[in-house]
Design an enzyme around this catalytic site. Structure first.
Site, PDB file in Angstrom:
ATOM      1  N   SER A  19       0.958  -1.280   0.006  1.00 36.63           N
ATOM      2  CA  SER A  19       0.047  -0.077  -0.068  1.00 36.63           C
ATOM      3  C   SER A  19       0.836   1.047  -0.029  1.00 36.63           C
ATOM      4  O   SER A  19       1.725   1.223   0.628  1.00 36.63           O
ATOM      5  CB  SER A  19      -0.775   0.078   1.081  1.00 36.63           C
ATOM      6  OG  SER A  19      -1.597  -0.967   1.237  1.00 36.63           O
ATOM      7  N   ILE A  20       0.429   2.299  -0.748  1.00 32.40           N
ATOM      8  CA  ILE A  20       1.225   3.526  -0.748  1.00 32.40           C
ATOM      9  C   ILE A  20       1.055   4.267   0.765  1.00 32.40           C
ATOM     10  O   ILE A  20       2.055   4.602   1.140  1.00 32.40           O
ATOM     11  CB  ILE A  20       0.327   4.377  -1.667  1.00 32.40           C
ATOM     12  CG1 ILE A  20       0.368   4.165  -3.173  1.00 32.40           C
ATOM     13  CG2 ILE A  20       0.806   5.845  -1.301  1.00 32.40           C
ATOM     14  CD1 ILE A  20      -0.198   4.980  -4.225  1.00 32.40           C
ATOM     15  N   VAL A  64     -14.857   4.256   6.038  1.00 38.48           N
ATOM     16  CA  VAL A  64     -15.073   5.522   5.627  1.00 38.48           C
ATOM     17  C   VAL A  64     -16.744   5.858   5.175  1.00 38.48           C
ATOM     18  O   VAL A  64     -17.175   6.852   5.068  1.00 38.48           O
ATOM     19  CB  VAL A  64     -14.140   6.061   4.760  1.00 38.48           C
ATOM     20  CG1 VAL A  64     -12.885   6.182   5.337  1.00 38.48           C
ATOM     21  CG2 VAL A  64     -14.186   5.550   3.410  1.00 38.48           C
ATOM     22  N   TYR A 155     -10.649   2.860 -16.317  1.00 38.37           N
ATOM     23  CA  TYR A 155     -10.589   3.533 -15.159  1.00 38.37           C
ATOM     24  C   TYR A 155     -12.004   4.027 -14.671  1.00 38.37           C
ATOM     25  O   TYR A 155     -12.316   4.288 -13.701  1.00 38.37           O
ATOM     26  CB  TYR A 155      -9.454   4.577 -15.161  1.00 38.37           C
ATOM     27  CG  TYR A 155      -9.153   5.085 -13.800  1.00 38.37           C
ATOM     28  CD1 TYR A 155      -8.326   4.001 -13.049  1.00 38.37           C
ATOM     29  CD2 TYR A 155      -9.296   6.333 -13.299  1.00 38.37           C
ATOM     30  CE1 TYR A 155      -7.965   4.532 -11.717  1.00 38.37           C
ATOM     31  CE2 TYR A 155      -8.700   6.733 -12.085  1.00 38.37           C
ATOM     32  CZ  TYR A 155      -8.247   5.959 -11.438  1.00 38.37           C
ATOM     33  OH  TYR A 155      -7.630   6.371 -10.112  1.00 38.37           O
ATOM     34  N   LYS A 162     -12.022  10.631  -8.705  1.00 40.33           N
ATOM     35  CA  LYS A 162     -10.552  11.382  -8.731  1.00 40.33           C
ATOM     36  C   LYS A 162     -10.914  12.910  -8.945  1.00 40.33           C
ATOM     37  O   LYS A 162     -10.188  13.569  -8.225  1.00 40.33           O
ATOM     38  CB  LYS A 162      -9.452  10.764  -9.430  1.00 40.33           C
ATOM     39  CG  LYS A 162      -8.984   9.412  -8.763  1.00 40.33           C
ATOM     40  CD  LYS A 162      -8.650   9.403  -7.343  1.00 40.33           C
ATOM     41  CE  LYS A 162      -8.046   8.133  -6.691  1.00 40.33           C
ATOM     42  NZ  LYS A 162      -8.004   7.949  -5.477  1.00 40.33           N
ATOM     43  N   ILE A 191       1.057   2.202  -9.699  1.00 42.09           N
ATOM     44  CA  ILE A 191       1.924   1.173  -9.029  1.00 42.09           C
ATOM     45  C   ILE A 191       1.054  -0.092  -8.540  1.00 42.09           C
ATOM     46  O   ILE A 191      -0.164   0.128  -8.590  1.00 42.09           O
ATOM     47  CB  ILE A 191       2.200   1.958  -7.533  1.00 42.09           C
ATOM     48  CG1 ILE A 191       2.838   3.338  -7.786  1.00 42.09           C
ATOM     49  CG2 ILE A 191       3.012   0.974  -6.774  1.00 42.09           C
ATOM     50  CD1 ILE A 191       3.100   4.008  -6.359  1.00 42.09           C
ATOM     51  N   THR A 193      -0.620  -2.314  -6.830  1.00 45.98           N
ATOM     52  CA  THR A 193      -0.919  -2.650  -5.470  1.00 45.98           C
ATOM     53  C   THR A 193      -2.216  -3.274  -5.422  1.00 45.98           C
ATOM     54  O   THR A 193      -2.889  -3.691  -6.693  1.00 45.98           O
ATOM     55  CB  THR A 193      -1.351  -1.197  -4.600  1.00 45.98           C
ATOM     56  OG1 THR A 193      -2.240  -0.432  -5.578  1.00 45.98           O
ATOM     57  CG2 THR A 193      -0.130  -0.385  -4.761  1.00 45.98           C
TER      58      THR A 193
HETATM   59  P1  NAD Z   1      -4.271  -0.168  -1.582  1.00 49.76           P
HETATM   60  O1  NAD Z   1      -5.352  -1.255  -2.088  1.00 49.76           O
HETATM   61  O2  NAD Z   1      -3.083  -0.643  -0.828  1.00 49.76           O
HETATM   62  O3  NAD Z   1      -5.132   0.939  -0.765  1.00 49.76           O
HETATM   63  C1  NAD Z   1      -6.538   1.208  -0.953  1.00 49.76           C
HETATM   64  C2  NAD Z   1      -6.960   1.350   0.636  1.00 49.76           C
HETATM   65  O4  NAD Z   1      -8.409   1.779   0.639  1.00 49.76           O
HETATM   66  C3  NAD Z   1      -7.252   0.018   1.449  1.00 49.76           C
HETATM   67  O5  NAD Z   1      -6.352   0.003   2.514  1.00 49.76           O
HETATM   68  C4  NAD Z   1      -8.514  -0.414   1.719  1.00 49.76           C
HETATM   69  O6  NAD Z   1      -8.801  -1.134   2.651  1.00 49.76           O
HETATM   70  C5  NAD Z   1      -9.080   1.070   1.722  1.00 49.76           C
HETATM   71  N1  NAD Z   1     -10.518   1.284   1.537  1.00 49.76           N
HETATM   72  C6  NAD Z   1     -11.313   0.502   0.483  1.00 49.76           C
HETATM   73  N2  NAD Z   1     -12.716   0.735   0.886  1.00 49.76           N
HETATM   74  C7  NAD Z   1     -12.788   1.503   2.414  1.00 49.76           C
HETATM   75  C8  NAD Z   1     -13.731   1.842   3.055  1.00 49.76           C
HETATM   76  N3  NAD Z   1     -14.874   1.761   2.880  1.00 49.76           N
HETATM   77  N4  NAD Z   1     -13.204   2.709   4.200  1.00 49.76           N
HETATM   78  C9  NAD Z   1     -11.816   2.668   4.748  1.00 49.76           C
HETATM   79  N5  NAD Z   1     -10.929   2.235   3.797  1.00 49.76           N
HETATM   80  C10 NAD Z   1     -11.180   1.641   2.699  1.00 49.76           C
HETATM   81  O7  NAD Z   1      -4.022   0.720  -2.934  1.00 49.76           O
HETATM   82  P2  NAD Z   1      -3.183   1.748  -3.102  1.00 49.76           P
HETATM   83  O8  NAD Z   1      -2.747   1.895  -4.572  1.00 49.76           O
HETATM   84  O9  NAD Z   1      -2.103   2.118  -2.173  1.00 49.76           O
HETATM   85  O10 NAD Z   1      -4.175   3.019  -3.052  1.00 49.76           O
HETATM   86  C11 NAD Z   1      -4.215   4.034  -1.995  1.00 49.76           C
HETATM   87  C12 NAD Z   1      -4.622   5.353  -2.666  1.00 49.76           C
HETATM   88  O11 NAD Z   1      -3.787   5.755  -3.735  1.00 49.76           O
HETATM   89  C13 NAD Z   1      -6.079   5.148  -3.157  1.00 49.76           C
HETATM   90  O12 NAD Z   1      -6.864   6.376  -3.231  1.00 49.76           O
HETATM   91  C14 NAD Z   1      -5.793   4.985  -4.928  1.00 49.76           C
HETATM   92  O13 NAD Z   1      -6.572   5.504  -5.602  1.00 49.76           O
HETATM   93  C15 NAD Z   1      -4.364   6.083  -4.848  1.00 49.76           C
HETATM   94  N6  NAD Z   1      -3.618   5.765  -6.341  1.00 49.76           N
HETATM   95  C16 NAD Z   1      -3.227   4.537  -6.510  1.00 49.76           C
HETATM   96  C17 NAD Z   1      -2.438   4.417  -7.738  1.00 49.76           C
HETATM   97  C18 NAD Z   1      -1.737   3.042  -7.971  1.00 49.76           C
HETATM   98  O14 NAD Z   1      -1.535   3.036  -9.313  1.00 49.76           O
HETATM   99  N7  NAD Z   1      -1.828   2.104  -7.239  1.00 49.76           N
HETATM  100  C19 NAD Z   1      -2.111   5.532  -8.470  1.00 49.76           C
HETATM  101  C20 NAD Z   1      -2.543   6.796  -8.075  1.00 49.76           C
HETATM  102  C21 NAD Z   1      -3.240   6.964  -7.124  1.00 49.76           C
END
Ligand code: NAD
Length: 255
Positions: A19-20, A64, A155, A162, A191, A193
């Site tokens: 996770s990020i 959330v 997407y 977003k 990334i 994930t």
């Molecule tokens: P991740 O799956 O590790 O993280 C997503 C998180 O959202 C998880 O921990 C999950 O438990 C949580 N989540 C989902 N529904 C939820 C809810 N109802 N209540 C609380 N938590 C909830 O993946 P990630 O890639 O680390 O994503 C983290 C953020 O980064 C997200 O907003 C994602 O859109 C954004 N992001 C990801 C990328 C990528 O390519 N991975 C790129 C740009 C932005």
């Protein structure tokens, strides 16, 4: 002394070691912050607890979608810390069915869920956190993606979510600016994930970025965390309402 010595940090969005949010939590811990990681559901709790222990962080539940769970989280934090210096929103969700094929297949329910979890939740959290963040140069940071601005295959509704999140960042920056709270987002490159695995054809996006981004490569969670450190520390004390790209420069390219 680290850049975040003594800072009280809430991180929403650690699901596993990829996770990020986890890269951010680790770096912030190394910079002297005290952390609380949240989880939504028992399956995630099982993964988050050992990670949290390794950085001496506490954990608390927070789905959330629930105003009640958000309120309970904030009152527990108030009791424990009496305030929040940094809130990291690294949360997004859309049904897998919505992340493939045409945007025209988007359902009303799928749209509401994606927008609720991925965009409205940032407002809902900051609404409750405001009294805890006011007057202490606090910072909130959300995670976005370039799909907010440009069309990426599959997407779909997440791009719409977003875009709503990025607009929310600007409105929240004004809404919380009087309290000295800064609100920003990072637009991260793709990334691998758990969340990314839900987007059909994600590997194609990764290889396109590698080919076309100015740096000719993809980025890492650690690189996102380093920019998060800048935005959440005093180094960015004059920065708010900003969407900061950490994408190996991909967004500047025209072809
Ligand atoms: P991740 O799956 O590790 O993280 C997503 C998180 O959202 C998880 O921990 C999950 O438990 C949580 N989540 C989902 N529904 C939820 C809810 N109802 N209540 C609380 N938590 C909830 O993946 P990630 O890639 O680390 O994503 C983290 C953020 O980064 C997200 O907003 C994602 O859109 C954004 N992001 C990801 C990328 C990528 O390519 N991975 C790129 C740009 C932005």
């Amino acid at each position: 002394m680290g850049l975040l010595a003594g800072k009280k940090v809430v991180v929403l969005g650690v699901a596993n070691e990829k996770s990020i949010a986890w890269a951010i939590a680790r770096l912030f811990h190394a910079e002297g912050a005290e952390l609380l990681l949240t989880y939504a559901g028992e399956a995630i709790e099982k993964r988050v607890r050992p990670l949290a222990e390794s950085i001496r962080a506490t954990v608390a539940p927070c789905n959330v979608t629930s105003d009640e769970e958000i309120a309970t989280l904030m009152s527990a934090i108030d009791e424990r810390w009496g305030g929040i210096d940094i809130l990291i929103h690294s949360v997004a969700f859309a049904d897998k069915e919505e992340l493939k094929g045409s945007i025209l297949s988007t359902t009303r329910q799928g749209f509401s869920m994606a927008l609720d979890i991925s965009a409205y939740s940032f407002i809902a959290l900051l609404k409750e956190a405001q009294p805890l963040m006011a007057g202490r140069n606090a910072v909130a940071l959300a995670m976005s993606y370039y799909g907010a601005e440009k069309v990426f295959p599959n997407y779909n509704v997440m791009g719409v979510a977003k875009a709503a999140l990025e607009a929310s960042v600007r409105y929240l920056a004004v809404g919380m600016g009087e309290d000295g709270v800064r609100v920003n987002a990072i637009s991260a490159g793709p990334i691998k994930t758990l969340a990314a695995a839900g987007v059909a054809g994600f590997n194609q996006i990764l290889s396109t970025v590698e080919e076309r981004a100015p740096l000719r490569r993809n980025i890492t969670q650690e690189e996102v965390a380093k920019s998060a450190l800048y935005l959440c520390s005093d180094l960015a004390s004059g920065v708010t309402g900003e969407v900061h790209y950490v994408d190996a420069g991909y967004h500047v390219t025209g072809i």
